[in-house]
Motif scaffolding. Sequence first.
Motif, PDB file in Angstrom:
ATOM      1  N   LEU A   1      53.765  16.072  17.208  1.00 24.52           N
ATOM      2  CA  LEU A   1      54.996  15.332  16.941  1.00 24.52           C
ATOM      3  C   LEU A   1      55.073  14.932  15.470  1.00 24.52           C
ATOM      4  O   LEU A   1      54.188  14.259  14.957  1.00 24.52           O
ATOM      5  CB  LEU A   1      55.062  14.078  17.824  1.00 24.52           C
ATOM      6  N   ASP A   2      56.146  15.354  14.817  1.00 21.89           N
ATOM      7  CA  ASP A   2      56.343  15.050  13.399  1.00 21.89           C
ATOM      8  C   ASP A   2      57.378  13.928  13.300  1.00 21.89           C
ATOM      9  O   ASP A   2      58.561  14.161  13.072  1.00 21.89           O
ATOM     10  CB  ASP A   2      56.826  16.322  12.682  1.00 21.89           C
ATOM     11  N   SER A   3      56.908  12.673  13.482  1.00 19.73           N
ATOM     12  CA  SER A   3      57.846  11.555  13.561  1.00 19.73           C
ATOM     13  C   SER A   3      58.530  11.296  12.218  1.00 19.73           C
ATOM     14  O   SER A   3      59.724  11.001  12.171  1.00 19.73           O
ATOM     15  CB  SER A   3      57.141  10.293  14.054  1.00 19.73           C
ATOM     16  N   GLN A   4      57.772  11.461  11.119  1.00 20.64           N
ATOM     17  CA  GLN A   4      58.371  11.318   9.788  1.00 20.64           C
ATOM     18  C   GLN A   4      59.464  12.365   9.575  1.00 20.64           C
ATOM     19  O   GLN A   4      60.538  12.066   9.055  1.00 20.64           O
ATOM     20  CB  GLN A   4      57.298  11.528   8.718  1.00 20.64           C
TER      21      GLN A   4
ATOM     22  N   LYS B   1      61.205  13.888  11.848  1.00 19.02           N
ATOM     23  CA  LYS B   1      62.359  13.543  12.687  1.00 19.02           C
ATOM     24  C   LYS B   1      63.194  12.446  12.027  1.00 19.02           C
ATOM     25  O   LYS B   1      64.425  12.482  12.063  1.00 19.02           O
ATOM     26  CB  LYS B   1      61.884  13.070  14.072  1.00 19.02           C
ATOM     27  N   ALA B   2      62.524  11.459  11.449  1.00 19.56           N
ATOM     28  CA  ALA B   2      63.237  10.355  10.793  1.00 19.56           C
ATOM     29  C   ALA B   2      64.072  10.885   9.625  1.00 19.56           C
ATOM     30  O   ALA B   2      65.243  10.511   9.464  1.00 19.56           O
ATOM     31  CB  ALA B   2      62.241   9.298  10.306  1.00 19.56           C
TER      32      ALA B   2
ATOM     33  N   HIS C   1      67.121  12.848  10.963  1.00 18.66           N
ATOM     34  CA  HIS C   1      68.215  11.965  11.383  1.00 18.66           C
ATOM     35  C   HIS C   1      68.912  11.357  10.179  1.00 18.66           C
ATOM     36  O   HIS C   1      70.136  11.282  10.129  1.00 18.66           O
ATOM     37  CB  HIS C   1      67.684  10.859  12.306  1.00 18.66           C
TER      38      HIS C   1
ATOM     39  N   HIS D   1      60.321  19.468   8.428  1.00 17.06           N
ATOM     40  CA  HIS D   1      58.876  19.302   8.582  1.00 17.06           C
ATOM     41  C   HIS D   1      58.320  18.670   7.322  1.00 17.06           C
ATOM     42  O   HIS D   1      58.616  19.115   6.221  1.00 17.06           O
ATOM     43  CB  HIS D   1      58.192  20.649   8.834  1.00 17.06           C
TER      44      HIS D   1
END
Lengths: 82, 82
Positions: free
Chosen positions: A14-17, A19-20, A23, A37
């Motif tokens: 999971l690449d939360s950064q 994704k942020a 968005h 990514h």
Amino acid sequence: MLAKIHVTLKNGVLDSQGKAVHHALNDLGYSEVQDVHLGKYMEIALKGISEKEAQTRVKEMCEKLLANTVIESYRFTLEPAE
Amino acid sequence: MLAKIHVTLKNGVLDSQGKAVHHALNDLGYSEVQDVHLGKYMEIALKGISEKEAQTRVKEMCEKLLANTVIESYRFTLEPAE
């Protein structure tokens, strides 16, 4: 000699950064953004070793310190110092 | 289209993360390490825009969100999507 190293998350992690940022870009109106990514980029200046030694030792540095090989992959190139 | 973006600290800006990695590598016995610079690497997948548009819009994304242009510089390349 200059080592240029890229460390990125492995597929499936999971690449939360990322994704942020994805968005945030969509919210700013960049609807063409499909995927983001995020990774790290490092430049390491090396002195007094041959390219062959550097190849081995930079690989070691990545495995030991620079990348978490459980979740990250790395790649690097070596260039003559400027 | 795939944008590959590198964001690095400008010369003269203190790179504390880089210094930390530098010391850690020296402590691990890598005395050949002379200097370390840390930056960010991003891959952004874009859809439905031309290369010319992408050039303009990725530059905008960098200026607005991805880089803090007071202390960071950025560069990017555009590649056809795989």
